[in-house]
Structures are given as structure tokens and as C-alpha cells.
Enzyme design. Structure first.
Site, short mmCIF file in Angstrom:
data_model
loop_
_atom_site.label_atom_id
_atom_site.label_comp_id
_atom_site.label_asym_id
_atom_site.label_seq_id
_atom_site.Cartn_x
_atom_site.Cartn_y
_atom_site.Cartn_z
N ASN A 178 -115.87 -6.75 33.49
CA ASN A 178 -114.77 -6.34 33.82
C ASN A 178 -115.13 -5.21 34.35
OD1 ASN A 178 -112.63 -4.91 34.18
ND2 ASN A 178 -111.91 -5.46 32.11
N PRO A 179 -115.25 -5.15 35.87
CA PRO A 179 -115.99 -3.75 36.28
C PRO A 179 -115.08 -2.75 36.18
CG PRO A 179 -114.71 -5.93 37.99
CD PRO A 179 -114.65 -6.21 36.72
N ASP A 237 -112.48 -4.89 24.14
CA ASP A 237 -112.27 -6.84 23.29
C ASP A 237 -110.77 -6.89 24.33
OD1 ASP A 237 -113.82 -6.34 20.98
OD2 ASP A 237 -112.64 -4.48 20.67
N GLU A 268 -108.53 -12.32 26.73
CA GLU A 268 -107.67 -13.52 27.39
C GLU A 268 -108.34 -14.05 27.31
OE1 GLU A 268 -108.06 -10.99 31.16
OE2 GLU A 268 -106.05 -9.57 30.66
N GLY A 327 -116.70 -1.46 26.90
CA GLY A 327 -115.77 -1.26 27.15
C GLY A 327 -115.04 0.37 26.17
N ARG A 350 -107.96 8.17 26.83
CA ARG A 350 -108.69 7.25 26.76
C ARG A 350 -111.00 8.66 27.53
NH1 ARG A 350 -109.22 2.15 27.15
NH2 ARG A 350 -107.50 1.06 26.72
N ASP A 402 -104.59 -7.12 18.86
CA ASP A 402 -105.14 -7.15 19.79
C ASP A 402 -105.88 -6.31 20.46
OD1 ASP A 402 -105.60 -9.76 18.43
OD2 ASP A 402 -106.58 -10.56 19.44
N GLY A 403 -104.67 -5.26 20.63
CA GLY A 403 -105.02 -3.29 21.18
C GLY A 403 -104.33 -4.29 22.45
N GLU A 404 -103.23 -5.47 22.69
CA GLU A 404 -102.75 -5.18 23.33
C GLU A 404 -101.19 -4.71 23.17
OE1 GLU A 404 -103.65 -5.86 26.77
OE2 GLU A 404 -105.28 -5.97 25.85
#
Length: 510
Positions: A152-153, A211, A216, A242, A306, A477-479
Site C-alpha cells: 500500500n504505497p 492493518d 480488505e 503503516g 496522525r 478493525d479500525g474502519e
């Protein structure tokens, strides 16, 4: 003649040999020591490879065998832990070459090599010795894993691609893993990749991300017609790139990318409980946690912080604890263990077991989809054995499938990968502020579990209905999910991961 270097020559490793789930036992009647010249030998010790070489005495303060020597060192032996041995082979030119992960620091490893020229008369013995070395180095772990790498860039601080090429790819290459690398291009892309993936062609899906990508991937595999087979067949791993790296902390024992890569190379197939979350007409899979209240708000309402890293969670948690924020809800739970003494006994009994030598689950037949929901969905009538209880002063509802939620947050120390349960925490929101502060500090001190005001149970299913709020936060899950009722049901051993022990998390238990 010997060669000791730290370069990685295996830019394009040979992929001729397909990996096998089980390795042959160590060969009998093969000496543990292999002579590699007049003044050097390689010995298989109890837990490490011992290199004896008189040339080490002449190295002074240089790096030798990937280990820094102090000036004037008088040692002529060095040890390489079997866990760090990545590959070994005997070439057609009678060179025995060993690749291993050299520890640069407590937080980083990189590939290094030792190589010795042998006499031709030693080839039969040397080949058997090399096989014994690999058997001790890998044990029950699969060699030469076929890995689908997803990068995941955009995750974290956008450095995942650089981290992969610098710290992860060299370890995989040295271990002769077969790699297929793909970058995710947008939110939800990993779902699409996993849904279309030929899981028969890969042993591992490794996510270079936080995560979010593993979440996904689980849900992409769940969309396949043979979802149950895919979830058991292909192990999922996270390589920390991440801002949230709970999966790596729990299974690899680290948030260091290179150490995590080594752990994945040596990882044991481990059954993992997954949970179905139903909300409205939707069914999704959860592997990490579900939260309503202070934890959900701390996570999702601090996205703008963040830049603070994992400190943002501590800050957000502290602010809401001091404010005595409450989140009223009605809750019904299918409880499996309702007291801490029994929960502690369950964890200790599992921890006392030796690491498994094989995955005990049968591989589901092709075409086998997700399990049927035993308790229906959130839209169905509440099961007769469940009681919906008001929680008007709820401060924290937190259900966790893993132990670590962040490096300093072992929220669920009694959790186990495959016990058919989620660990559920409930805390009132109107406890005294001093008690709230002590609760926050107890998480870092690993004393959280024993606090009397922390309601800790093992459950197999539950339903929660938030009330008296039009807007709020629900985290799966953090979503972020819609702020509406949802129901959760655990599926024992539905998923597969790689772990260091094969049956425990890398966290301090109870």
C-alpha cells in the site's frame, strides 16, 4: 578458502523448487560438524550454527560473519541462531553457502553470507549436513514460501515502497521465497485483488501496510465462492508499513519491517478465529477488534492527529476518560467464560502446550463458502437464550480478537488465536477520574486485566444497539462503520496466519 560478506547476491532467486508443507526429518548418521578447510569448521549446536575459523582472530574490529568484533578480539568462534538462518546450499563447484539474517541492531536485520570451498570428496557428507541445517533452521515451518506481496504505497507516511525494497525484499530473496508483488491503487483495491486471486498458487499473502489492507484481504477472500477453502489454504501476514501494525505486533512480535520479514519466513501456519459482523444487510469479516465508545472515538476521531503516530491514541483516550464521556447502549452477549480466574486458567493451559508441528485442520472442499450464521443477523429476532441489558453509563465497549492493539496497548492479554472466542471488555463511563487515569496507566503496565472495574469476559457472539445518540463512532478493525446496531459471531479457526509459536500471540499473557 572462505568468503564472509554481507552483500545480497540473490536479486533473482531460483524458483525451480516448489515449497512443501512439511520438511523431511534430519538425516541420521551425519556428523554435526562439517570441516571446511584446515582451520575452519561449521557445527550444528543446540540452537545455533557455530562457525569456528582461525581467520576470525585476524579480523580485528572488522565485520566478520555479519557480527561486529571488538579490536583485539581473541575469539575464533561465532554463533548464528538457527532462527536467523535463511538458506543453505552446496553448489556444483563444491561451495557451501549459508545466507542468514545478521542483526544490525535490536530493531533491524539484513542478509549476510558465509561461504567455504570444500574438497570434492566431502560432497555427499556436505549435502546431508546442509539438509540437516535447513531442517533445524525451519523446523515445522514451510521453506521457500510462495508469497503474494501487496504494497500500500499510500499507507502510514507513504514510505511503504521504500521500506519494502530496503528492509523486506532482501530477506525474502535470501530465503528463496517466490514473490509476486502488486501495489494497491485505491481504497478497496485489496478486496478486489483477494477476491480474484488464485489461492492455490500462493502460500502467503503478505501485506506491506497497516492493518487496513489485511482487513480488505480477509473480506476479499470472503467473497470467493470457495471462501472457507481460501481462508484456510492461504495464510495472511502483515509487514509493518503503516500507522497501525497490530497484526505484526501480535504474530511477528515486532513493528520492525526487517524483523517481521524474518518472522514471516520462519512463521508457522496458525488457525485464527474470524468473526462475522452483520449490520443492516451487510456481512463483513473482522480479525482485529470491534469497539463502541471511548476506544472507537479515540481511534476514528483523531485521524487529524496522525502526525503524532501511536501517541494520538493515548492522547484521545486520556481526553475522553477525563471528560467521563458515556455511550449508552443495549447489549446482549453469548458468554462462554464469565470470570477472570477461569479465563486465566484457559490461557495458561494453552501457553503450556508445545508449538504444534502441523496445522490440524482439514482443507475445506472446493466450493465451500462462509459458514452459516448460527445466531442469524442483527435484523433477526434476538436468540431466545440472549438477554438484552441496558448499559446507560457505558464508557467503553471493546471486543478484541488479538492481544496488542498498538505497541503499548496489550488490551486483551488473555486472548488466544483459536479458542472460538472474542475477549470482551466493558467499563462504565462514570468511574472517578483518578480511577480513569489509573486504568490508562495500567494498560502500559500490563495490569489492566486485574482491575476490579474492568469487566472481562470471553464471548462467542453478541449484539449491541447504541441509543440516545444520532451520531457516534463504531470501529471494526479500525474502519469506521455506520452508527447503527450490529451483531457479531465468532467462527473458530476460519482464517490462517503465520506466527512464531503456532498457537499464541507475542504478548504478555495472564
Amino acid at each position: 578458502m572462505s568468503l564472509i560478506t554481507e552483500d545480497d547476491p540473490f536479486k533473482d532467486p531460483s524458483l525451480d523448487d516448489r515449497p512443501q508443507p512439511a520438511q523431511p526429518p534430519a538425516l541420521n548418521n551425519v556428523p554435526d560438524t562439517l570441516a571446511v578447510g584446515r582451520n575452519a569448521s561449521l557445527t550444528l549446536g543446540t540452537d545455533s550454527l557455530v562457525v569456528l575459523d582461525e581467520a576470525l582472530l585476524e579480523s580485528g574490529g572488522t565485520l566478520c560473519c555479519g557480527i561486529s568484533l571488538t579490536p583485539g578480539s581473541k575469539k575464533n568462534t561465532r554463533s548464528i541462531p538457527f532462527f536467523n538462518v535463511l538458506w543453505a546450499e552446496l553448489s556444483e563447484d563444491e561451495d557451501v553457502t549459508i545466507q542468514y539474517a545478521h542483526s544490525e541492531s535490536k530493531q533491524a536485520v539484513r542478509p549476510a553470507i558465509i561461504s567455504y570451498k570444500l574438497e570434492k570428496s566431502q560432497s555427499v557428507q556436505a549435502r546431508a549436513w546442509v539438509e540437516n541445517l535447513l531442517t533445524r533452521a525451519y523446523g515445522a515451518s514451510q521453506r521457500q514460501k510462495r508469497v503474494k506481496v501487496l504494497i500500500n504505497p499510500f499507507g502510514g507516511q507513504g514510505k511503504a515502497v521504500k521500506i519494502y525494497h530496503k528492509s523486506i525484499a532482501p530477506i525474502f530473496a535470501a530465503a528463496r521465497c517466490e514473490l509476486d508483488v502488486e501495489h494497491t491503487r485505491h481504497n478497496g483495491h485489496a478486496v478486489e485483488i483477494a477476491e480474484k486471486l488464485d489461492t492455490e498458487a500462493f502460500d502467503v499473502i503478505a501485506c506491506c501496510s497497516g492493518d487496513g489492507v489485511p482487513y480488505e484481504v480477509w473480506n476479499g477472500l470472503a467473497k470467493k465462492p470457495d471462501a472457507a477453502r481460501a481462508l484456510v489454504k492461504t495464510a495472511l501476514a502483515q509487514l509493518p508499513c503503516g500507522s497501525g501494525n497490530a497484526m505484526s505486533l501480535n504474530f511477528n512480535g515486532t513493528d520492525s519491517p526487517s524483523l517481521a520479514a524474518l518472522a514471516v519466513v520462519k512463521g508457522l501456519r496458525t488457525p485464527l478465529d474470524l468473526a462475522s459482523v452483520t449490520q443492516g444487510n451487510r456481512r463483513t469479516l473482522s480479525f482485529l477488534s470491534q469497539s463502541v465508545g471511548i476506544v472507537a472515538e479515540t481511534d476514528l476521531a483523531t485521524e487529524h492527529l496522525r502526525w503524532m503516530g501511536s501517541t494520538r491514541f493515548t492522547w484521545g483516550f486520556f481526553v475522553r476518560l477525563i471528560g467521563k464521556t458515556i455511550y449508552p447502549a443495549d447489549i446482549a452477549v453469548r458468554v462462554e467464560i464469565d470470570n477472570k480466574a477461569a479465563i486465566r486458567e484457559r490461557w495458561r493451559a494453552e501457553a503450556a502446550k508445545p508449538p504444534p508441528t502441523r496445522d490440524p485442520r482439514p482443507l475445506p472442499e472446493p466450493g465451500t463458502g462462509l459458514p452459516t450464521l448460527q445466531y442469524g443477523t442483527v435484523q433477526d429476532a434476538l436468540p431466545d437464550t440472549w438477554e438484552l441489558i441496558p448499559h446507560d453509563k457505558l464508557g467503553n465497549f471493546y471486543a478484541g480478537n488479538l492481544a496488542y492493539m498498538s505497541p503499548d496497548a496489550n488490551f486483551f492479554p488473555a486472548s488466544l488465536p483459536n479458542d472460538g472466542c472474542i475477549d470482551l471488555i466493558r467499563i462504565r463511563g462514570d468511574i472517578p477520574r483518578l480511577t480513569s487515569i489509573q486504568t490508562l496507566l495500567a494498560i502500559e503496565k500490563n495490569t489492566f486485566f486485574d482491575l476490579p472495574h474492568v469487566d472481562y469476559q470471553k464471548v462467542s457472539a453478541y449484539r449491541i444497539i447504541p441509543k440516545n445518540q444520532e451520531e457516534g463512532y463504531i470501529s471494526i478493525d479500525g474502519e469506521r462503520m455506520p452508527f447503527e446496531p450490529f451483531q457479531v459471531e465468532v467462527h473458530s479457526g476460519l482464517g490462517t496466519v503465520l506466527s512464531r509459536t503456532g498457537h499464541l500471540y507475542e504478548a504478555k499473557g495472564v
